[in-house]
Design a protein around this motif. Structure first.
Motif, short mmCIF file in Angstrom:
data_model
loop_
_atom_site.label_atom_id
_atom_site.label_comp_id
_atom_site.label_asym_id
_atom_site.label_seq_id
_atom_site.Cartn_x
_atom_site.Cartn_y
_atom_site.Cartn_z
N TYR B 8 0.65 -1.44 0.25
CA TYR B 8 -0.10 0.26 -0.10
C TYR B 8 0.65 0.99 -0.36
O TYR B 8 0.36 2.37 -0.83
CB TYR B 8 -1.29 -0.52 1.01
N GLU B 9 1.58 1.02 0.91
CA GLU B 9 2.36 2.82 0.97
C GLU B 9 3.35 2.59 -0.64
O GLU B 9 3.50 3.77 -0.62
CB GLU B 9 3.15 1.82 1.86
N ARG B 12 0.86 4.10 -3.52
CA ARG B 12 -0.02 4.58 -2.57
C ARG B 12 -0.77 5.38 -3.88
O ARG B 12 -2.25 5.15 -3.90
CB ARG B 12 -0.32 4.91 -1.74
N VAL B 16 -5.10 4.81 -4.10
CA VAL B 16 -5.90 5.68 -3.90
C VAL B 16 -7.57 5.84 -4.90
O VAL B 16 -8.41 5.76 -4.20
CB VAL B 16 -5.58 6.67 -2.77
#
Lengths: 199, 192
Positions: B8-9, B12, B16
Motif C-alpha cells: 500500500y505504501e 498508494r 487510492v
C-alpha cells in the motif's frame, strides 16, 4: 544451518500486485462505464415512459370527456322511451304481418268435421303470437281431437281449452288458446282446400 | 511493516484513486442505477396502466357512440314508420282504410255490409288506435282471398279479430257473415 531473510526490504511478486491492481482498475472502469450507460439508458426510458403515460392519460381524459358528452345526449330516460316505442312498433309490425291465410290453411286441415269455427283473435306478447279460437261443437270429445290435430301440425303449441259451456240449443261453445309460430303470407294462399271445394 | 502495508505504501498513488473510483462506481450502482431501475419499472407500469386506461376510454367512447348511433337510427326508422307507413291522422286513417277495405272486398267477391271507425289513445305511446268492426258477407274462398289481399296490402291495416257466422239473410245459401275487428294506428297530435 540457519535459514532466514535478513534483507530489510525483501522482494515480493510485484508483477502479481501490478496485475491485481490492473484487474481492479479494469473492473472499476468497466463498472463505471456500465453505470454511466445504464444511467443514460434508464433516464431515457423513464422520460419516455412518463411522457407516454402522460400523453395516454391526457388522451384518455379527452376521450372520456367526449364519451360523457355523447352519453349525456343519450340519457337513460330517452333511451328507455325510445326502446318502448321501438318495441311497440315491432309488435304492431308483427301483428300487421300476421298470416291469416296461413292460420286458416292449418285450421282447414285440423278442424274436425262437426266443429264450427266462430272467432279467431291473435295477440302478440313478447314476440309470441297467442291465438284465441272460439268454436261451436256438438260433442265435447271433439275439443280434444281438435287440440291433438293442432299440436300435430307443429305450428301450434301450448294448446289448451280455456272455456266450455253448453248453449240453449244443446251445442257447446268452447274457447281454445294456442301459441302459434307465425308464417309469412303464402303466395298461393287463395288455392281452395278440400273443405272449400265441398262448400 | 507487513507486506500489505508495504505494498500500500509503495503504490498508494495508484491504489487510492483506484479505490475511490471503485467506491464511486459501486455507490453509483447502489444509490443511483438500482433506484432508477425501480423508478423506470414503476414509470413503465404507469405507462402501461395509462395505455389500459386509454383503451378503456376508447371502448367507453365507442359504446357511447354506438348508443348514440343506434338511437339516431331508431329515431329515423321510427319517424319513417310514423310518417311513411302509418296514416297521418284519424281522418286519413278512416278514409283510406275504409276505401281500401271496400275495394278489396268487392274485388274478392264479398259484400261490404258496414263499418264504423272510432279511436282511442294508446297508453304510454305516441300512437292512437283507429278501430272498427267491418262486416262482410260471402263465400269462404272469397273470405280467404280477401284476407290474403289484406295481408299483402301496403296499407297498415291490422286484423285483430275474425268472427264467422252463417249468413241468415235472404238468398244467403252457403254464405258466411264475417266480422273483422280491424285497426290502424296514427301518430297522436300530442305525440309529434
Amino acid at each position: 544451518m540457519l535459514k532466514g531473510n535478513l534483507s530489510t526490504r525483501p522482494f515480493y511478486n510485484e508483477r502479481l500486485v501490478t496485475m491485481a491492481l490492473a484487474a481492479i482498475a479494469i473492473a472499476a472502469v468497466l463498472l463505471t462505464g456500465y453505470d454511466v450507460r445504464r444511467l443514460i439508458e434508464l433516464s431515457g426510458r423513464r422520460s419516455s415512459a412518463l411522457a407516454k403515460a402522460e400523453a395516454n392519460e391526457r388522451e384518455a381524459a379527452r376521450i372520456r370527456g367526449q364519451a360523457q358528452a355523447l352519453q349525456q345526449a343519450v340519457d337513460r330516460p330517452t333511451l328507455t322511451r325510445l326502446a318502448n316505442y321501438t318495441r311497440e312498433a315491432n309488435t304492431l309490425i308483427e301483428q300487421r304481418t300476421f298470416s291469416w291465410t296461413g292460420v286458416f290453411g292449418h285450421l282447414e286441415k285440423t278442424l274436425p268435421v262437426d266443429v264450427r269455427l266462430v272467432s279467431i283473435s291473435p295477440t302478440v306478447v313478447k314476440g309470441t303470437t297467442r291465438l284465441s279460437l272460439g268454436i261451436i261443437l256438438r260433442d265435447l270429445n271433439d275439443v280434444s281431437a281438435f287440440i291433438d290435430n293442432l299440436n300435430a301440425t307443429g305450428a301450434f303449441y301450448d294448446v289448451g281449452p280455456t272455456e266450455q259451456r253448453q248453449q240453449e240449443d244443446g251445442s257447446f261453445a268452447a274457447r281454445i288458446e294456442a301459441s302459434y309460430r307465425s308464417e309469412r303470407p303464402a303466395p298461393a294462399a287463395a288455392v281452395p282446400s278440400d273443405r272449400e271445394k265441398q262448400q | 511493516m507487513s507486506l500489505w502495508a508495504r505494498v500500500y505504501e509503495e503504490r498508494r498513488r495508484v491504489i487510492v484513486p483506484l479505490v475511490i473510483l471503485a467506491a464511486i462506481s459501486v455507490a453509483t450502482l447502489l444509490l443511483a442505477v438500482w433506484p432508477l431501475q425501480r423508478s423506470v419499472t414503476n414509470s413503465e407500469n404507469a405507462a402501461l396502466e395509462a395505455m389500459v386506461g386509454l383503451a378503456n376510454a376508447r371502448r367507453f367512447e365507442r359504446q357511447a357512440r354506438e348508443a348514440a348511433d343506434s338511437k339516431r337510427r331508431a329515431d329515423t326508422e321510427l319517424q319513417a314508420f310514423y310518417t311513411d307507413v302509418l296514416p297521418r291522422d284519424f281522418a286519413t286513417a278512416t278514409k283510406t282504410t275504409t276505401q281500401w277495405l271496400q275495394v278489396a272486398a268487392r274485388e274478392a267477391g264479398l259484400e261490404f255490409k258496414a263499418s264504423h271507425f272510432d279511436w282511442d289513445v294508446v297508453r304510454d305511446s305516441r300512437l292512437s288506435r283507429a278501430f272498427s268492426t267491418v262486416t262482410l258477407v260471402g263465400k269462404y274462398p272469397n273470405i280467404r282471398r280477401f284476407l290474403y289481399a289484406v295481408e299483402t296490402a301496403s296499407e297498415f291495416i291490422v286484423i285483430e279479430k275474425v268472427s264467422v257466422a252463417e249468413s241468415t239473410g235472404q238468398g244467403s245459401g252457403g254464405n258466411l257473415e264475417v266480422s273483422l275487428g280491424v285497426a290502424t294506428y296514427f301518430l297522436s297530435p300530442s305525440g309529434q
